[in-house]
Write a protein that holds these residues in place. Structure first.
Motif, PDB file in Angstrom:
ATOM      1  N   UNK A 296       0.855  -1.188   0.000  1.00  0.00           N
ATOM      2  CA  UNK A 296       0.000   0.000   0.000  1.00  0.00           C
ATOM      3  C   UNK A 296       0.886   1.231   0.000  1.00  0.00           C
ATOM      4  N   UNK A 297       0.321   2.380  -0.403  1.00  0.00           N
ATOM      5  CA  UNK A 297       1.124   3.578  -0.630  1.00  0.00           C
ATOM      6  C   UNK A 297       1.044   4.567   0.521  1.00  0.00           C
ATOM      7  N   UNK A 298       2.143   5.315   0.698  1.00  0.00           N
ATOM      8  CA  UNK A 298       2.173   6.429   1.629  1.00  0.00           C
ATOM      9  C   UNK A 298       2.152   6.016   3.090  1.00  0.00           C
ATOM     10  N   UNK A 299       2.000   7.029   3.948  1.00  0.00           N
ATOM     11  CA  UNK A 299       1.957   6.770   5.386  1.00  0.00           C
ATOM     12  C   UNK A 299       0.787   5.868   5.758  1.00  0.00           C
ATOM     13  N   UNK A 300      -0.369   6.109   5.149  1.00  0.00           N
ATOM     14  CA  UNK A 300      -1.532   5.259   5.428  1.00  0.00           C
ATOM     15  C   UNK A 300      -1.242   3.812   5.028  1.00  0.00           C
ATOM     16  N   UNK A 301      -0.573   3.635   3.906  1.00  0.00           N
ATOM     17  CA  UNK A 301      -0.221   2.289   3.464  1.00  0.00           C
ATOM     18  C   UNK A 301       0.814   1.633   4.369  1.00  0.00           C
ATOM     19  N   UNK A 302       1.763   2.425   4.869  1.00  0.00           N
ATOM     20  CA  UNK A 302       2.765   1.944   5.818  1.00  0.00           C
ATOM     21  C   UNK A 302       2.076   1.335   7.034  1.00  0.00           C
ATOM     22  N   UNK A 303       1.041   2.042   7.521  1.00  0.00           N
ATOM     23  CA  UNK A 303       0.298   1.551   8.685  1.00  0.00           C
ATOM     24  C   UNK A 303      -0.584   0.352   8.316  1.00  0.00           C
ATOM     25  N   UNK A 304      -1.309   0.485   7.208  1.00  0.00           N
ATOM     26  CA  UNK A 304      -2.277  -0.550   6.837  1.00  0.00           C
ATOM     27  C   UNK A 304      -1.599  -1.890   6.574  1.00  0.00           C
ATOM     28  N   UNK A 305      -0.487  -1.870   5.861  1.00  0.00           N
ATOM     29  CA  UNK A 305       0.202  -3.121   5.550  1.00  0.00           C
ATOM     30  C   UNK A 305       0.711  -3.789   6.819  1.00  0.00           C
ATOM     31  N   UNK A 307      -0.635  -3.469   9.875  1.00  0.00           N
ATOM     32  CA  UNK A 307      -1.802  -4.006  10.577  1.00  0.00           C
ATOM     33  C   UNK A 307      -2.278  -5.311   9.950  1.00  0.00           C
ATOM     34  N   UNK A 308      -2.214  -5.384   8.634  1.00  0.00           N
ATOM     35  CA  UNK A 308      -2.612  -6.615   7.947  1.00  0.00           C
ATOM     36  C   UNK A 308      -1.654  -7.756   8.280  1.00  0.00           C
ATOM     37  N   UNK A 309      -0.366  -7.443   8.335  1.00  0.00           N
ATOM     38  CA  UNK A 309       0.610  -8.471   8.690  1.00  0.00           C
ATOM     39  C   UNK A 309       0.356  -8.987  10.109  1.00  0.00           C
ATOM     40  N   UNK A 310       0.002  -8.075  11.016  1.00  0.00           N
ATOM     41  CA  UNK A 310      -0.310  -8.483  12.391  1.00  0.00           C
ATOM     42  C   UNK A 310      -1.541  -9.381  12.432  1.00  0.00           C
ATOM     43  N   UNK A 311      -2.555  -9.050  11.636  1.00  0.00           N
ATOM     44  CA  UNK A 311      -3.759  -9.889  11.602  1.00  0.00           C
ATOM     45  C   UNK A 311      -3.447 -11.264  11.002  1.00  0.00           C
ATOM     46  N   UNK A 312      -2.610 -11.277   9.963  1.00  0.00           N
ATOM     47  CA  UNK A 312      -2.222 -12.557   9.356  1.00  0.00           C
ATOM     48  C   UNK A 312      -1.457 -13.412  10.363  1.00  0.00           C
ATOM     49  N   UNK A 313      -0.635 -12.763  11.178  1.00  0.00           N
ATOM     50  CA  UNK A 313       0.070 -13.514  12.223  1.00  0.00           C
ATOM     51  C   UNK A 313      -0.925 -14.118  13.208  1.00  0.00           C
ATOM     52  N   UNK A 314      -1.910 -13.345  13.608  1.00  0.00           N
ATOM     53  CA  UNK A 314      -2.900 -13.842  14.566  1.00  0.00           C
ATOM     54  C   UNK A 314      -3.598 -15.081  14.024  1.00  0.00           C
ATOM     55  N   UNK A 315      -3.915 -15.076  12.734  1.00  0.00           N
ATOM     56  CA  UNK A 315      -4.547 -16.251  12.127  1.00  0.00           C
ATOM     57  C   UNK A 315      -3.591 -17.439  12.172  1.00  0.00           C
ATOM     58  N   UNK A 316      -2.322 -17.200  11.827  1.00  0.00           N
ATOM     59  CA  UNK A 316      -1.336 -18.285  11.799  1.00  0.00           C
ATOM     60  C   UNK A 316      -1.157 -18.903  13.173  1.00  0.00           C
ATOM     61  N   UNK A 317      -1.089 -18.067  14.202  1.00  0.00           N
ATOM     62  CA  UNK A 317      -0.828 -18.572  15.544  1.00  0.00           C
ATOM     63  C   UNK A 317      -2.013 -19.318  16.138  1.00  0.00           C
ATOM     64  N   UNK A 318      -3.180 -19.144  15.575  1.00  0.00           N
ATOM     65  CA  UNK A 318      -4.360 -19.847  16.091  1.00  0.00           C
ATOM     66  C   UNK A 318      -4.787 -20.991  15.187  1.00  0.00           C
ATOM     67  N   UNK A 319      -3.992 -21.274  14.182  1.00  0.00           N
ATOM     68  CA  UNK A 319      -4.402 -22.288  13.210  1.00  0.00           C
ATOM     69  C   UNK A 319      -4.090 -23.703  13.656  1.00  0.00           C
ATOM     70  N   UNK A 320      -3.410 -23.859  14.797  1.00  0.00           N
ATOM     71  CA  UNK A 320      -3.126 -25.197  15.282  1.00  0.00           C
ATOM     72  C   UNK A 320      -1.709 -25.624  14.976  1.00  0.00           C
ATOM     73  N   UNK A 321      -1.492 -26.942  14.976  1.00  0.00           N
ATOM     74  CA  UNK A 321      -0.155 -27.488  14.783  1.00  0.00           C
ATOM     75  C   UNK A 321       0.346 -27.265  13.363  1.00  0.00           C
ATOM     76  N   UNK A 322       1.685 -27.175  13.255  1.00  0.00           N
ATOM     77  CA  UNK A 322       2.369 -27.059  11.971  1.00  0.00           C
ATOM     78  C   UNK A 322       1.837 -25.910  11.114  1.00  0.00           C
TER      79      UNK A 322
END
Length: 435
Positions: A296-305, A307-322
């Motif tokens: 994403x572009x600019x300061x807003x994109x810096x933040x948004x990307x 936040x999305x990475x953090x949400x993707x991590x949350x999904x990964x950490x709750x997905x179970x084994x492996x």
């Protein structure tokens, strides 16, 4: 500048065997050489500094480094001359304060320790040459000349070895401490930039020293809790990500001892080769996991990307084994949004899938088959190819899943697909235990 070896030696004395004991004569000659060189510390320091700047690129471009280099050189020369003049034991010698400050400054500037150590070796060679030239200008017996030369070489070499060991320890300690202090300050600034939407791009750039113009792609890297030596693994991953992206080192900041924040930036939207990155992790750091936002572009994109990475991590950490080595927000974005209220999501999944939402191996196989079947547009043939099953097996499992659900899959099909996606990414968190 005239080389020191060509300078006339003032008040030269004649040292002969008649002086008595050769050892006493040797000691007197070494002391005399040290005395003669000691009064010329300033021009010798200038000469060495000139050589260092010419031979070692790390010394250029920073006035404070050059000033400390001169002070350190002068202090080391003075200490060595004192040792040679008075025959002091090296065990009693402390590292000169200027030399210690010089090593710390090298670490603070992230300059390579190899450059510092090379300077000491160059200095050792030049100093030995000056001493031998001074000896050669005197009228010495062979025994005294050889004895004095041996003492000078041994003392200077032992001093350089001793100082180098201390410098490496100081450098590594300061580099670690400086990195921690610098990273802590940058984390505070980054958190402010990410959280305070009232900040403009110019202020954000000034706070973290990073340009907000252009496009940004954020990643969050973390180490499994059971993994040893987490800081070392995290330190290497920034280079790995930059290599897979085809650019230099990205912006990298430690959020805590097991989590690293990364940003790739460019004039165009950065693209991360997730396959190459997963392969690199598998071979070099299999206990690391990476979640990637969308560009994403600019300061807003810096933040948004980010936040999305953090949400993707949350999904990964709750997905179970492996969990997967690399998780992109593109793949799990919908699940990430749904997972913000897991209790409500679990209830909804149960309504959408009925008894198919039970947490047991048989239901898991049916759900995965149906998910792939619906992803392939309801094609038994394509689903069988994806799952490496016979087409009849897929047909049987789809029919069985409909029986367990209690109604056809085509009924509220969108709900079924979303619910299956949530089950695939979040696993037991949205399923209910078998009765």
């Amino acid at each position: 500048m005239v080389p020191f070896a060509r300078r006339p030696i003032r008040h030269a004395k004649v040292y002969r065997l008649e002086m008595g004991d050769d050892a006493a004569g040797t000691r007197a000659v070494v002391a005399e050489v040290a005395r003669e060189l000691d009064i010329q510390i300033q021009p010798l320091t200038t000469q060495l500094a000139s050589v260092f700047l010419e031979e070692i690129p790390a010394f250029r471009g920073d006035d404070s480094v050059r000033e400390l280099m001169a002070a350190s050189t002068s202090a080391n020369l003075s200490t060595i001359f004192d040792v040679l003049l008075h025959g002091l034991p090296l065990d009693a010698i402390e590292l000169p304060a200027a030399a210690a400050a010089y090593a710390r400054r090298f670490a603070q500037r992230d300059l390579p320790i190899e450059g510092l150590l090379r300077a000491y070796r160059i200095g050792q060679t030049r100093l030995t040459q000056w001493c031998v030239s001074s000896l050669g200008a005197k009228q010495l017996t062979p025994a005294v000349f050889l004895g004095a030369t041996q003492e000078i070489i041994e003392v200077v070499g032992a001093y350089i070895d001793r100082v180098s060991e201390h410098l490496v320890e100081l450098y590594e300690t300061e580099r670690k401490l400086w990195g921690q202090r610098t990273n802590a300050a940058r984390v505070v600034a980054l958190r402010t930039v990410l959280a305070d939407e009232q900040l403009d791009a110019g202020t954000a750039e000034a706070m973290i020293g990073y340009r907000m113009q252009g496009w940004h792609l954020a990643s969050v890297v973390w180490v499994e809790r059971s993994a040893p030596d987490a800081p070392r693994q995290l330190e290497s991953v920034a280079t790995m990500v930059g290599t897979c992206h085809g650019t230099g080192r990205p912006l990298a900041v430690l959020d805590d001892e097991r989590t690293l924040w990364l940003w790739l930036s460019g004039a165009a939207a950065p693209e991360l080769d997730e396959g190459a990155l997963a392969k690199a992790l598998r071979h070099e750091a299999p206990t690391l996991r990476i979640a990637v936002g969308e560009p994403a572009a600019g300061l807003a994109g810096f933040r948004a990307s980010h936040n999305e990475a953090c949400r993707a991590r949350a999904v990964t950490e709750t997905s179970g084994a492996d969990p997967p080595l690399v998780t992109s927000y593109t793949a799990v974005g919908l699940t990430a949004l749904l997972a913000e209220n897991v209790d409500a999501l679990r209830t909804w999944v149960g309504r959408a899938l009925g008894e198919l939402a039970r947490d047991d191996p048989a239901s898991a196989r049916l759900r995965e088959t149906v998910r792939i079947f619906l992803e392939t547009g309801g094609s038994f043939t394509d689903a069988a190819a994806r799952l490496h099953l016979h087409k009849n097996t897929v047909h049987y499992r789809v029919r069985k899943a409909e029986e367990i659900r209690g109604r056809p899959l085509r009924e509220n099909r969108l709900d079924v697909e979303v619910a299956l996606l949530a089950c695939h990414h979040l696993g037991p968190r949205v399923l209910r235990l078998p009765e």
